[in-house]
Design a protein around this motif. Structure first.
Motif, mmCIF file in Angstrom:
data_model
loop_
_atom_site.group_PDB
_atom_site.id
_atom_site.type_symbol
_atom_site.label_atom_id
_atom_site.label_comp_id
_atom_site.label_asym_id
_atom_site.label_seq_id
_atom_site.Cartn_x
_atom_site.Cartn_y
_atom_site.Cartn_z
ATOM 1 N N GLU A 76 0.818 -1.216 0.000
ATOM 2 C CA GLU A 76 0.000 0.000 0.000
ATOM 3 C C GLU A 76 0.850 1.264 0.000
ATOM 4 N N GLU A 77 1.939 1.275 0.731
ATOM 5 C CA GLU A 77 2.778 2.468 0.802
ATOM 6 C C GLU A 77 3.420 2.759 -0.551
ATOM 7 N N LEU A 78 3.909 1.733 -1.209
ATOM 8 C CA LEU A 78 4.502 1.907 -2.527
ATOM 9 C C LEU A 78 3.444 2.386 -3.523
ATOM 10 N N PRO B 122 4.489 -2.828 -12.599
ATOM 11 C CA PRO B 122 5.857 -3.307 -12.734
ATOM 12 C C PRO B 122 6.343 -3.964 -11.446
ATOM 13 N N VAL B 123 7.262 -4.885 -11.586
ATOM 14 C CA VAL B 123 8.053 -5.323 -10.436
ATOM 15 C C VAL B 123 9.154 -4.276 -10.278
ATOM 16 N N VAL B 124 9.151 -3.563 -9.167
ATOM 17 C CA VAL B 124 10.028 -2.404 -8.978
ATOM 18 C C VAL B 124 11.282 -2.830 -8.212
ATOM 19 N N PRO B 125 12.441 -2.771 -8.833
ATOM 20 C CA PRO B 125 13.668 -3.197 -8.152
ATOM 21 C C PRO B 125 13.890 -2.467 -6.833
ATOM 22 N N PHE B 126 14.261 -3.241 -5.814
ATOM 23 C CA PHE B 126 14.644 -2.751 -4.485
ATOM 24 C C PHE B 126 13.481 -2.162 -3.693
ATOM 25 N N LEU B 127 12.293 -2.050 -4.297
ATOM 26 C CA LEU B 127 11.138 -1.495 -3.600
ATOM 27 C C LEU B 127 9.957 -2.456 -3.561
ATOM 28 N N THR C 30 1.731 -12.732 -15.358
ATOM 29 C CA THR C 30 2.942 -12.510 -16.148
ATOM 30 C C THR C 30 3.721 -11.357 -15.545
ATOM 31 N N PRO C 31 4.907 -11.611 -14.992
ATOM 32 C CA PRO C 31 5.686 -10.535 -14.364
ATOM 33 C C PRO C 31 6.370 -9.653 -15.397
ATOM 34 N N LEU C 32 6.379 -8.364 -15.124
ATOM 35 C CA LEU C 32 7.030 -7.382 -15.989
ATOM 36 C C LEU C 32 7.916 -6.499 -15.118
ATOM 37 N N VAL C 33 9.201 -6.592 -15.325
ATOM 38 C CA VAL C 33 10.138 -5.776 -14.547
ATOM 39 C C VAL C 33 10.092 -4.336 -15.046
ATOM 40 N N LEU C 34 10.200 -3.396 -14.129
ATOM 41 C CA LEU C 34 10.220 -1.972 -14.465
ATOM 42 C C LEU C 34 11.220 -1.684 -15.573
ATOM 43 N N HIS C 35 10.775 -0.929 -16.589
ATOM 44 C CA HIS C 35 11.716 -0.415 -17.575
ATOM 45 C C HIS C 35 11.528 1.087 -17.663
ATOM 46 N N HIS D 296 11.941 10.462 -2.850
ATOM 47 C CA HIS D 296 11.360 9.478 -1.935
ATOM 48 C C HIS D 296 12.346 8.428 -1.438
ATOM 49 N N HIS D 297 13.327 8.077 -2.261
ATOM 50 C CA HIS D 297 14.284 7.028 -1.896
ATOM 51 C C HIS D 297 15.673 7.411 -2.395
ATOM 52 N N PRO D 298 16.227 8.500 -1.910
ATOM 53 C CA PRO D 298 17.513 8.978 -2.439
ATOM 54 C C PRO D 298 18.635 7.959 -2.319
ATOM 55 N N GLN D 299 18.560 7.064 -1.341
ATOM 56 C CA GLN D 299 19.605 6.067 -1.153
ATOM 57 C C GLN D 299 19.648 5.055 -2.289
ATOM 58 N N LEU D 300 18.614 5.029 -3.130
ATOM 59 C CA LEU D 300 18.553 4.059 -4.224
ATOM 60 C C LEU D 300 18.988 4.631 -5.572
ATOM 61 N N VAL D 301 19.226 5.932 -5.628
ATOM 62 C CA VAL D 301 19.534 6.554 -6.916
ATOM 63 C C VAL D 301 20.759 5.915 -7.566
ATOM 64 N N GLY D 302 21.812 5.738 -6.810
ATOM 65 C CA GLY D 302 23.023 5.137 -7.358
ATOM 66 C C GLY D 302 22.798 3.716 -7.836
ATOM 67 N N ARG D 303 22.030 2.942 -7.098
ATOM 68 C CA ARG D 303 21.769 1.560 -7.491
ATOM 69 C C ARG D 303 20.983 1.503 -8.802
ATOM 70 N N TYR D 304 20.039 2.421 -8.952
ATOM 71 C CA TYR D 304 19.260 2.467 -10.192
ATOM 72 C C TYR D 304 20.128 2.915 -11.371
ATOM 73 N N GLU D 305 20.977 3.874 -11.134
ATOM 74 C CA GLU D 305 21.844 4.336 -12.216
ATOM 75 C C GLU D 305 22.738 3.207 -12.712
ATOM 76 N N ARG D 306 23.192 2.365 -11.782
ATOM 77 C CA ARG D 306 24.024 1.231 -12.193
ATOM 78 C C ARG D 306 23.181 0.155 -12.867
ATOM 79 N N MET D 307 21.989 -0.127 -12.323
ATOM 80 C CA MET D 307 21.156 -1.185 -12.883
ATOM 81 C C MET D 307 20.681 -0.841 -14.290
#
Length: 343
Positions: A190-192, A226-231, A254-259, A275-286
């Motif tokens: 619900e929060e997401l 989407p299936v949202v990485p790390f969230l 049928t799962p669909l990963v975020l694009h 909302h999740h600044p700690q994840l910015v670097g991980r997303y940039e790499r992914m």
């Protein structure tokens, strides 16, 4: 604002305009559900859109009565299409809604043409045809009536519960032609949901749609998108979501990963930084390699979801029923896994 070349892709300069500026009426409504939203009512010249030949989609034609979407999903791939009208792909996409007010009459006429061969038509493949605006403009009853009367096969992908308003029409159509409905539910957190899909009905209300449709004989698949990485991808979250989908009676999942395509990527990353600044670097790499998550990650999520689906008694969409599960955008370039893209 550029209206003379409204289409699914930016046209060449010589292309014929779908409508001119004199066909546009702009309205606002001072009601709570539409406050802050501007509607651009247009009279389109065509409503049947041919899918590009290079696409891997299981359908050739689409109908999109709206452009822009009040669901305001921060990851929506269709945001880029607003730039073709010189409209903002961020807040503008959420609040500047193009309404093709003549869509039902236009479709009725085009389906009656001797040139039309009765091909499958997919809806909800660009923006949601059951978004909030549909409650006011009521374009879908006329569209469904036209399809029913011609026994033309069709499918709908939606996050909107408003589809249940048209249950009788869907049931009537299913008696004379192939009708497929898929509901998009990527997670049940619900929060997401409140932050990433702020204009949509809750995931559990969407699953109620799956349940009601099934009770009326219309089998409904779920695009877990989407299936949202790390969230939204922890084993516990995936299990809770697949369990809820199974309990709703979905015929497939049928799962669909975020694009993240250009247009959506910038808006999503801005949201992520707030909302999740700690994840910015991980997303940039992914997503350093482009719009799609790495192959290994997509395969891992697909395997996990399919194992859970088997455990709970449901499975992936079968190839022979693919026409019943509309998919919203072209697949990744050759070399990537068969990862569907998301609404």
């Amino acid at each position: 604002m550029r209206w003379d070349h409204l289409g699914e892709t930016p046209p060449a300069p010589a292309d014929t305009a779908l409508f001119g500026m004199d066909a546009v009426t702009t309205r606002t409504f001072d009601t709570p559900e539409f406050r802050g939203i501007t509607f651009h009512e247009v009279r389109a010249r065509t409503i049947l859109n041919r899918v590009p030949g290079a696409s891997r989609m299981p359908f050739e034609w689409t109908v999109n009565p709206y452009r822009g979407c009040t669901h305001a999903c921060v990851y929506c791939f269709a945001r880029k299409t607003h730039s073709y009208l010189d409209l903002d792909t961020g807040l503008g996409f959420d609040s500047q809604i193009v309404v093709k007010v003549n869509a039902p009459e236009l479709l009725t006429r085009q389906l009656a043409s001797h040139r039309w061969q009765g091909a499958h038509i997919a809806m909800g493949t660009n923006v949601d045809c059951y978004q909030r605006a549909e409650g006011r403009y009521r374009l879908m009853p006329g569209i469904l009536t036209a399809l029913r009367d011609r026994a033309n096969p069709f499918s709908i992908l939606t996050k909107g519960t408003l589809i249940l308003r048209d249950l009788e029409l869907l049931t009537q159509a299913a008696e004379v032609t192939e009708v497929g409905v898929s509901v998009s539910v990527g997670f049940t957190d619900e929060e997401l949901w409140r932050t990433i899909e702020p204009g949509t009905p809750s995931p559990h209300r969407r699953l109620d749609v799956v349940r009601v449709l099934g009770e009326h004989g219309i089998g409904c698949g779920v695009l877990m998108a989407p299936v949202v990485p790390f969230l939204g991808d922890s084993p516990e979250q995936l299990r809770a979501t697949v369990r809820a989908i199974a309990e709703a009676g979905a015929v497939s999942v049928t799962p669909l990963v975020l694009h993240l395509r250009p247009g959506a990527r910038e808006w999503f990353m801005s949201w992520l930084a707030r909302h999740h600044p700690q994840l910015v670097g991980r997303y940039e790499r992914m997503y350093a390699g482009g719009a799609y998550a790495p192959t290994w990650y997509q395969r891992r999520i697909t395997r996990q979801v399919h194992e859970l689906a088997a455990e709970f008694g449901i499975g992936p969409a079968r190839r022979e029923s693919a026409r019943r599960a509309p998919r919203p955008s072209p697949a990744p370039p050759a070399g990537d896994p068969d990862q569907l893209t998301l609404l």
